[in-house]
Design an enzyme around this catalytic site. Structure first.
Site, PDB file in Angstrom:
ATOM      1  N   CYS A   1      42.052  45.198  39.916  1.00 12.61           N
ATOM      2  CA  CYS A   1      40.852  44.512  39.418  1.00 12.61           C
ATOM      3  C   CYS A   1      40.401  43.466  40.431  1.00 12.61           C
ATOM      4  O   CYS A   1      41.011  42.402  40.550  1.00 12.61           O
ATOM      5  CB  CYS A   1      41.168  43.854  38.072  1.00 12.61           C
ATOM      6  SG  CYS A   1      39.834  42.824  37.446  1.00 12.61           S
TER       7      CYS A   1
ATOM      8  N   CYS B   1      39.155  40.114  38.981  1.00 16.13           N
ATOM      9  CA  CYS B   1      40.231  39.281  38.430  1.00 16.13           C
ATOM     10  C   CYS B   1      40.927  38.491  39.536  1.00 16.13           C
ATOM     11  O   CYS B   1      41.275  37.327  39.350  1.00 16.13           O
ATOM     12  CB  CYS B   1      41.306  40.152  37.768  1.00 16.13           C
ATOM     13  SG  CYS B   1      40.731  41.109  36.385  1.00 16.13           S
ATOM     14  N   ASP B   2      41.177  39.146  40.650  1.00 15.55           N
ATOM     15  CA  ASP B   2      42.163  38.621  41.597  1.00 15.55           C
ATOM     16  C   ASP B   2      41.631  38.261  42.975  1.00 15.55           C
ATOM     17  O   ASP B   2      42.372  37.749  43.805  1.00 15.55           O
ATOM     18  CB  ASP B   2      43.302  39.649  41.759  1.00 15.55           C
ATOM     19  CG  ASP B   2      44.027  39.887  40.442  1.00 15.55           C
ATOM     20  OD1 ASP B   2      44.018  38.987  39.601  1.00 15.55           O
ATOM     21  OD2 ASP B   2      44.590  40.982  40.255  1.00 15.55           O
TER      22      ASP B   2
END
Lengths: 410, 106
Positions: free
Chosen positions: A136, A139-140
């Site tokens: 993701c 997300c990261d």
């Protein structure tokens, strides 16, 4: 245990489920959408959204999904947080329970659970998840500011996510199995990626192992042409190699293919009566927001028709005090048309004691199929909700009349 | 839930005997945002068993990487300055977090 009844229960609040919710609630069906997380599905984790018609630049995945949610709620659909524990599709009311013990009873169910990123099963992949291995980008990405990452995959999603990462990282190296210059991604995305100075390329290559002590430190890359292995230092590994359907909870309840995708027809009907499937979890050619939304719309309209048909059959046939003679006819069967006047005469002569309902077998294949009726004309007699006699073609007026009198006589 | 950051992480998490639960999250991480109400509900229920903290990685990137957290969502439990348990990504479900608290809580 809290029990809740509704017309349509939708499992999954991605674009398919939310579009279904909009159509179902707008058709005045009481509609509940169950989702275990924030509504929006995989689109939630996609930043760049430039191929949903009408929304070009400047619309992100989460923003588009917020609009889907608002739109579905506008017509009264209710979105509830819950993780499905069990399903039971056999009865007239479909029963779905959640991990927290709520029970839903719905006249039709639309399953739209979607898919999740596929993992590769590489050595080190599982151990280093959340330690530099990610599926993701949104997300990261922040962790990898000014750092170097490797991206595995070369389809549209992989290249688009890598481009998103280049806003943060020092470099993103794409590991591509094909010859130099060849990507699975479409031309427009490919050309843009080739112009991006932060994108690097390892052609004819696959990742064999992800290494690191507690966090990702390097990957081992193999050149498939020369079989040469090299270790490439990297702080992060992003994997975008397709998806797998989230359909474990449906195993044994609806037909699926070997990979776990639900088999549904053009009306999104699954193998279970009154259960529909929409979106990425279905066997289909193109998995995009627009096709998911289209599936959702079709599933909702088909479910609405199903509910009304079932309701009609119940009211006209199953719930009647008097015996009911159901004449299954078909516009394509001349004998069934020719025989209808005789059927009507028999019913008229027994008015007040026997009701007549005519059903086009072709339009109501499901109801006919449930009672094992495959050919028209077939006259089926119901008493107190039960099928008691069946008269199949060939027959004649006097034979039918004697069966009718026998049914009336009880 | 106590908000921890690079200034107070040492004092609030590492220097205490524990147990301390740290929810590593960020506003950009949709699965984290989805998890927030679940973790808050657990904080209500198990507040006396374990100290609940949350850490926004966007403002504390180096600290997070120092704690070997490079992916979200990540929920970790510390005791005596050491990380003793951790759940990340798909494993960070409400049920798994509750089980981890039961195992490591007071």
């Amino acid at each position: 245990m809290a029990v809740r009844e509704c017309d349509v229960l939708i499992i999954g609040a991605g674009p398919a489920g939310l579009a279904a919710a909009l159509y179902a609630s707008r058709a005045k069906l009481s509609t509940v959408v169950l989702d275990k997380g924030t509504p929006g599905g995989q689109v939630r984790t996609t930043w760049s959204m430039e191929n949903y018609p009408g929304f070009a630049r400047g619309m992100t995945g989460p923003e588009l999904m917020d609009r889907f949610v608002d739109h579905a709620k506008e017509f009264g659909a209710e979105i509830v947080r819950g993780d499905v524990a069990t399903v039971s599709f056999g009865g007239e009311l479909k029963i779905v329970t959640t991990q927290k013990g709520e029970e839903y009873r719905a006249r039709a169910v639309i399953v739209a659970p979607g898919a999740e990123p596929r993992t590769l099963g590489l050595p080190g992949e599982r151990e280093l998840r959340g330690k530099g291995v990610s599926y993701c980008a949104t997300c990261d990405a922040d962790f990898f500011e000014e750092l170097d990452v490797v991206v595995i995959g070369n389809g549209d999603a992989a290249v688009e996510e890598a481009m998103y990462l280049t806003k943060f990282v020092n470099s993103a190296t794409m590991i591509v199995v094909h010859d130099e210059g060849i990507l699975d991604a479409t031309a427009i995305i490919r050309d843009r990626a080739f112009k991006n100075p932060k994108m690097k390329w390892a052609w004819n290559s696959v990742v064999e192992e992800i290494r690191g002590d507690g966090i990702v430190e390097s990957v081992v890359i193999k050149n498939i042409k020369t079989n040469e292995r090299t270790e490439l230092e990297a702080n992060g590994v992003f994997v975008f190699v397709g998806t797998v359907p989230k359909t474990d909870f449906l195993k044994g309840h609806v037909d699926m293919d070997k990979r776990g995708y639900v088999i549904a027809n053009e009306l999104m009907e699954t193998s279970a009566d009154g259960v529909y499937c929409a979106g990425d979890a279905r066997v289909k050619y193109l998995r995009q927001v627009i096709t998911a939304a289209a599936d959702g719309a079709i599933a909702a309209v088909a479910a609405e028709k199903y509910i009304h048909e079932e309701e009609g059959f119940r009211e006209m046939v199953l719930d009647r005090e008097n015996p009911v003679m159901v004449a299954f006819w078909s516009p394509t069967s001349q004998v069934s048309l020719d025989f209808l006047p005789a059927v009507e005469r028999i019913a008229e002569q027994r008015a007040g004691k026997l009701n007549l309902v005519k059903i086009d077998i072709y339009k109501n294949q499901r109801v006919a199929g449930r009672y094992g009726i495959t050919e028209a004309p077939t006259m089926a007699f119901f008493r107190k909700g039960q099928l008691v006699e069946k008269v199949c073609w060939p027959t004649n007026e006097s034979e039918l009349a004697s069966v009718a009198d026998k049914v009336i006589g009880g | 839930m106590l908000e921890v950051n690079k200034e107070n992480f040492e004092a609030e998490v590492l220097a205490v005997p524990g147990p301390v639960l740290v929810d590593f999250w960020s506003t950009k991480c949709e699965p984290c945002v989805a998890l927030v109400p679940e973790v808050e509900a657990l904080a209500e229920k198990y507040g006396d068993k374990i100290k609940f903290c949350k850490l926004n990685v966007l403002e504390n990137r180096r600290l997070s990487i120092g704690q070997k957290v490079l992916g979200l969502p990540t929920i970790a439990i510390y005791k005596g300055g050491e990380k003793v348990a951790e759940l990340t990504k798909d494993d960070a479900t409400c049920a798994n977090i509750e089980a981890m608290i039961k195992e490591h809580g007071r």
